[in-house]
Design a protein around this motif. Sequence first.
Motif, PDB file in Angstrom:
ATOM      1  N   LYS A 139     -15.670   5.114  -6.075  1.00  0.00           N
ATOM      2  CA  LYS A 139     -16.859   6.222  -5.558  1.00  0.00           C
ATOM      3  C   LYS A 139     -17.334   6.029  -4.157  1.00  0.00           C
ATOM      4  O   LYS A 139     -17.194   7.055  -3.493  1.00  0.00           O
ATOM      5  N   LEU A 140     -17.721   4.792  -3.712  1.00  0.00           N
ATOM      6  CA  LEU A 140     -18.278   4.639  -2.448  1.00  0.00           C
ATOM      7  C   LEU A 140     -17.000   4.707  -1.355  1.00  0.00           C
ATOM      8  O   LEU A 140     -17.518   5.356  -0.582  1.00  0.00           O
ATOM      9  N   VAL A 141     -16.018   4.368  -1.586  1.00  0.00           N
ATOM     10  CA  VAL A 141     -14.795   4.454  -0.838  1.00  0.00           C
ATOM     11  C   VAL A 141     -14.453   6.055  -0.682  1.00  0.00           C
ATOM     12  O   VAL A 141     -14.491   6.663   0.471  1.00  0.00           O
ATOM     13  N   GLU A 142     -14.502   6.613  -1.679  1.00  0.00           N
ATOM     14  CA  GLU A 142     -14.295   8.103  -1.626  1.00  0.00           C
ATOM     15  C   GLU A 142     -15.180   8.889  -0.840  1.00  0.00           C
ATOM     16  O   GLU A 142     -14.868   9.783   0.171  1.00  0.00           O
ATOM     17  N   ILE A 143     -16.671   8.553  -1.044  1.00  0.00           N
ATOM     18  CA  ILE A 143     -17.456   9.040  -0.395  1.00  0.00           C
ATOM     19  C   ILE A 143     -17.496   9.086   1.113  1.00  0.00           C
ATOM     20  O   ILE A 143     -17.501   9.858   2.052  1.00  0.00           O
ATOM     21  N   ILE A 144     -17.298   7.778   1.479  1.00  0.00           N
ATOM     22  CA  ILE A 144     -17.268   7.503   2.900  1.00  0.00           C
ATOM     23  C   ILE A 144     -15.791   8.097   3.586  1.00  0.00           C
ATOM     24  O   ILE A 144     -15.839   8.570   4.609  1.00  0.00           O
ATOM     25  N   GLY A 145     -14.816   8.425   2.645  1.00  0.00           N
ATOM     26  CA  GLY A 145     -13.530   8.915   3.214  1.00  0.00           C
ATOM     27  C   GLY A 145     -13.786  10.070   3.561  1.00  0.00           C
ATOM     28  O   GLY A 145     -13.082  10.727   4.433  1.00  0.00           O
ATOM     29  N   ILE A 146     -14.498  10.789   2.564  1.00  0.00           N
ATOM     30  CA  ILE A 146     -14.563  12.199   2.770  1.00  0.00           C
ATOM     31  C   ILE A 146     -15.551  12.688   3.998  1.00  0.00           C
ATOM     32  O   ILE A 146     -15.282  13.516   4.707  1.00  0.00           O
ATOM     33  N   PHE A 147     -16.351  11.848   4.005  1.00  0.00           N
ATOM     34  CA  PHE A 147     -17.359  11.903   5.684  1.00  0.00           C
ATOM     35  C   PHE A 147     -16.380  11.573   6.707  1.00  0.00           C
ATOM     36  O   PHE A 147     -16.514  12.623   7.687  1.00  0.00           O
ATOM     37  N   LEU A 148     -15.586  10.593   6.662  1.00  0.00           N
ATOM     38  CA  LEU A 148     -14.877  10.289   7.995  1.00  0.00           C
ATOM     39  C   LEU A 148     -13.903  11.592   8.244  1.00  0.00           C
ATOM     40  O   LEU A 148     -13.644  12.260   9.235  1.00  0.00           O
ATOM     41  N   ASN A 149     -13.078  11.987   7.176  1.00  0.00           N
ATOM     42  CA  ASN A 149     -12.146  13.108   7.307  1.00  0.00           C
ATOM     43  C   ASN A 149     -12.947  14.349   7.831  1.00  0.00           C
ATOM     44  O   ASN A 149     -12.292  15.175   8.720  1.00  0.00           O
ATOM     45  N   ALA A 150     -14.052  14.708   7.122  1.00  0.00           N
ATOM     46  CA  ALA A 150     -14.771  16.034   7.633  1.00  0.00           C
ATOM     47  C   ALA A 150     -15.344  15.881   9.158  1.00  0.00           C
ATOM     48  O   ALA A 150     -14.877  16.603   9.883  1.00  0.00           O
ATOM     49  N   ASP A 151     -15.730  14.581   9.561  1.00  0.00           N
ATOM     50  CA  ASP A 151     -15.934  14.288  10.730  1.00  0.00           C
ATOM     51  C   ASP A 151     -14.930  14.664  11.976  1.00  0.00           C
ATOM     52  O   ASP A 151     -15.286  15.073  12.922  1.00  0.00           O
ATOM     53  N   PHE A 152     -13.879  14.116  11.433  1.00  0.00           N
ATOM     54  CA  PHE A 152     -12.831  14.173  12.260  1.00  0.00           C
ATOM     55  C   PHE A 152     -12.124  15.663  12.543  1.00  0.00           C
ATOM     56  O   PHE A 152     -11.627  15.885  13.583  1.00  0.00           O
ATOM     57  N   ASN A 153     -12.116  16.336  11.259  1.00  0.00           N
ATOM     58  CA  ASN A 153     -11.568  17.359  11.331  1.00  0.00           C
ATOM     59  C   ASN A 153     -12.283  18.641  11.792  1.00  0.00           C
ATOM     60  O   ASN A 153     -11.663  19.738  12.235  1.00  0.00           O
ATOM     61  N   VAL A 170       0.823  -1.337   0.067  1.00  0.00           N
ATOM     62  CA  VAL A 170      -0.002  -0.070  -0.100  1.00  0.00           C
ATOM     63  C   VAL A 170       0.766   1.408  -0.162  1.00  0.00           C
ATOM     64  O   VAL A 170       2.013   1.442   0.684  1.00  0.00           O
ATOM     65  N   ASP A 171       0.482   2.173  -0.867  1.00  0.00           N
ATOM     66  CA  ASP A 171       1.223   3.607  -0.970  1.00  0.00           C
ATOM     67  C   ASP A 171       0.761   4.505   0.262  1.00  0.00           C
ATOM     68  O   ASP A 171      -0.377   4.934  -0.006  1.00  0.00           O
ATOM     69  N   LEU A 172       1.312   4.786   1.097  1.00  0.00           N
ATOM     70  CA  LEU A 172       0.867   5.366   2.239  1.00  0.00           C
ATOM     71  C   LEU A 172       0.738   7.203   1.813  1.00  0.00           C
ATOM     72  O   LEU A 172       0.145   7.873   2.673  1.00  0.00           O
ATOM     73  N   ARG A 173       1.446   7.459   0.865  1.00  0.00           N
ATOM     74  CA  ARG A 173       1.351   8.862   0.434  1.00  0.00           C
ATOM     75  C   ARG A 173      -0.159   9.148  -0.291  1.00  0.00           C
ATOM     76  O   ARG A 173      -0.311  10.152  -0.448  1.00  0.00           O
ATOM     77  N   LYS A 174      -0.854   8.152  -0.532  1.00  0.00           N
ATOM     78  CA  LYS A 174      -2.018   8.376  -1.285  1.00  0.00           C
ATOM     79  C   LYS A 174      -3.228   8.115  -0.140  1.00  0.00           C
ATOM     80  O   LYS A 174      -3.185   7.182   0.744  1.00  0.00           O
ATOM     81  N   ASN A 175      -4.385   8.882  -0.353  1.00  0.00           N
ATOM     82  CA  ASN A 175      -5.492   8.621   0.454  1.00  0.00           C
ATOM     83  C   ASN A 175      -6.255   7.189  -0.300  1.00  0.00           C
ATOM     84  O   ASN A 175      -6.879   6.480   0.625  1.00  0.00           O
ATOM     85  N   LEU A 176      -6.048   7.111  -1.304  1.00  0.00           N
ATOM     86  CA  LEU A 176      -7.091   5.844  -2.108  1.00  0.00           C
ATOM     87  C   LEU A 176      -6.027   5.148  -3.037  1.00  0.00           C
ATOM     88  O   LEU A 176      -5.311   5.697  -3.528  1.00  0.00           O
ATOM     89  N   CYS A 177      -5.988   3.832  -2.551  1.00  0.00           N
ATOM     90  CA  CYS A 177      -5.436   3.010  -3.684  1.00  0.00           C
ATOM     91  C   CYS A 177      -5.856   1.568  -3.682  1.00  0.00           C
ATOM     92  O   CYS A 177      -6.828   1.348  -2.924  1.00  0.00           O
ATOM     93  N   GLN A 178      -5.870   0.866  -5.029  1.00  0.00           N
ATOM     94  CA  GLN A 178      -6.357  -0.473  -4.999  1.00  0.00           C
ATOM     95  C   GLN A 178      -5.200  -1.553  -5.123  1.00  0.00           C
ATOM     96  O   GLN A 178      -4.478  -1.310  -6.073  1.00  0.00           O
ATOM     97  N   ILE A 179      -5.214  -2.647  -4.373  1.00  0.00           N
ATOM     98  CA  ILE A 179      -4.449  -3.830  -4.533  1.00  0.00           C
ATOM     99  C   ILE A 179      -5.156  -4.999  -4.705  1.00  0.00           C
ATOM    100  O   ILE A 179      -6.052  -5.198  -3.759  1.00  0.00           O
ATOM    101  N   GLY A 180      -4.857  -5.920  -5.381  1.00  0.00           N
ATOM    102  CA  GLY A 180      -5.508  -7.301  -5.401  1.00  0.00           C
ATOM    103  C   GLY A 180      -6.993  -6.925  -5.801  1.00  0.00           C
ATOM    104  O   GLY A 180      -7.535  -6.119  -6.450  1.00  0.00           O
ATOM    105  N   ASP A 181      -7.702  -7.462  -4.670  1.00  0.00           N
ATOM    106  CA  ASP A 181      -9.387  -7.443  -4.981  1.00  0.00           C
ATOM    107  C   ASP A 181      -9.715  -6.440  -4.213  1.00  0.00           C
ATOM    108  O   ASP A 181     -11.111  -6.309  -3.918  1.00  0.00           O
ATOM    109  N   TYR A 182      -9.030  -5.460  -3.630  1.00  0.00           N
ATOM    110  CA  TYR A 182      -9.451  -4.411  -2.538  1.00  0.00           C
ATOM    111  C   TYR A 182      -9.247  -3.066  -2.848  1.00  0.00           C
ATOM    112  O   TYR A 182      -8.149  -2.907  -3.504  1.00  0.00           O
TER     113      TYR A 182
END
Length: 343
Positions: A87-101, A49-61
């Motif tokens: 798209k679903l992952v990005e939507i959930i990610g936006i929600f989580l980051n907004a909620d934390f910050n 996994v590339d830690l520099r990116k918010n989103l990445c795809q490896i294997g089936d995940y």
Amino acid sequence: MNSNKIKRIFNKLKTIIDTEITLMDESGYIIESTDNEKIGNYDNNFKNVDLRKNLCQIGDYTYYFFNFVDGKKNVFSIKGKSEETKKLVEIIGIFLNADFNDVSQSELLRNLLINGIEDGDLEHLNKKFYIKPQTTMRALVIEVKENVMKELENLICHIYPNELYTKISNNLFCFVEKCSKDNDQYFIQIYDAIYSELFYEPKIGVGTVVDNIKDLSTSYKKAVKSIKLGKLFFQDRNIYYCKDFGLPTLINNMDIKSLEELYKDMNYNNIDEILSDSELVTTAIKFFQNNLNISVTAKQLFIHRNTLIYRLNKILKISGYDLRVFEDSINFKVAMFIHNYIK
């Protein structure tokens, strides 16, 4: 935000998303997963996994990183690599980051009071809102009707703009009082302000004094319990203190059948006759409040000393309890408490 809230959000996601979803820390250690066998292990794909990116795809995940309050990152993954999954992952990610910050002081305080606080949130609370952890304080819980809550919020904000407070529910509001162990001013001032400005009599539960903001949740819960018990056992009051609820707590923890048997043993028929007489009830309550002092009680009731003695003798004649005798007064007060609790 604490790890408990992360898990609650994750568990809600599991009920919505019909595929494998996993939550892990930044080392790849799996905290939660819909696949129970994976919990407590490490994700085998994580080394790629590339830690520099918010989103990445490896294997089936598909993986998404979101920031935590202490600067570390948490990760969740969803099985799938389609554009819809991304798209679903990005939507959930936006929600989580907004909620934390973007969490507000009020939201943090409310979460602290209801769920307690962990070290990460404590550090965030201190940095963002300049709240020192080592502060002597207590929770004051104010109960009002729902239609009064907005006015109460505006009033507290106007009088105490720099203090800590938050709305808990539609009828509960919490004010954090920075105090010394013998300071009883704030809740009296708050009660007087609400009564004079809103023409409303609130119920206020006074929590225990704590020396660390981590313990404020305990103070809050005791204040809430004080209101609950106070409305049952001290119907003549509007401000309730934890220290006054030793006996009511014991009664509250007994089962109804045992209470009914005890009440029956205490000559309940005759006590019911007294408790249905508002004049005698008021006399007994005032007498207890003034530590069985006849002169002070008569003065507060605006009656002659002999009139008070006549009423006490009447209570004795009906119930067999002489309220001037300490042991009888305790037993009669217990009977009053049980009567109010059962009714």
